[in-house]
Write a protein that holds these residues in place. Structure first.
Motif, PDB file in Angstrom:
ATOM      1  N   LEU A  82       0.846  -1.192   0.000  1.00  0.00           N
ATOM      2  CA  LEU A  82       0.000   0.000   0.000  1.00  0.00           C
ATOM      3  C   LEU A  82       0.883   1.243   0.000  1.00  0.00           C
ATOM      4  N   SER A  87      -5.128   4.102  -0.791  1.00  0.00           N
ATOM      5  CA  SER A  87      -5.105   2.647  -0.640  1.00  0.00           C
ATOM      6  C   SER A  87      -5.020   2.246   0.833  1.00  0.00           C
ATOM      7  N   SER A  90      -8.522   2.777   2.337  1.00  0.00           N
ATOM      8  CA  SER A  90      -9.439   1.716   1.898  1.00  0.00           C
ATOM      9  C   SER A  90      -9.202   0.430   2.675  1.00  0.00           C
ATOM     10  N   SER A  91      -7.952   0.082   2.848  1.00  0.00           N
ATOM     11  CA  SER A  91      -7.617  -1.132   3.586  1.00  0.00           C
ATOM     12  C   SER A  91      -8.054  -1.033   5.045  1.00  0.00           C
TER      13      SER A  91
END
Length: 135
Positions: A82, A87, A90-91
């Motif tokens: 990431l 990102s 989102s994770s």
């Protein structure tokens, strides 16, 4: 022999293949996993120069927080996959949703070893239902 002084130069590009900045003087990397497990905080600094600290202390299931923080630190760290704040956000959102769901179960896992494929399947079906309700 050709004269390269008139050749057009290539613009710098982001991404793989560019050298990392090297620290001056002796350097020893910080024990990121140990710090994440102890503080439940994961500091992220992306290739896009945006930063954020992710706080796992506010997530449900206290017994799983440290292990999820360590795993997240590995995914967002120097060797992780990431690379941008988007990102990483989102994770983290996926992890938070998963823990919120698992916390609602009658018998949530008490540690990572107690987490089973069935928990993941139930979460997947739960998310599929939630997404279908909104479409």
């Amino acid at each position: 022999m050709t004269d390269d002084s008139t050749a057009p130069s290539r613009p710098a590009r982001a991404g793989r293949g560019r050298p990392s900045a090297m620290p001056s003087g002796p350097y020893e990397s910080e024990p990121v996993a140990e710090r994440a497990a102890r503080t439940l905080l994961v500091a992220f600094h992306g290739e896009d120069d945006r930063s954020k600290t992710f706080d796992f202390s506010k997530l449900p299931l206290p017994a799983l927080r440290a292990e999820f923080a360590v795993a997240f630190a590995a995914r967002t760290g120097v060797a992780g996959e990431l690379r941008t704040l988007n990102s990483a956000n989102s994770s983290f959102t996926i992890l938070r949703r998963f823990l919120l769901f698992v916390a609602t179960l009658k018998n949530p896992p008490h540690d990572l070893a107690a987490l089973t494929p069935r928990h993941l399947e139930r979460y997947r079906f739960h998310r599929m239902e939630a997404v279908n309700e909104h479409t």
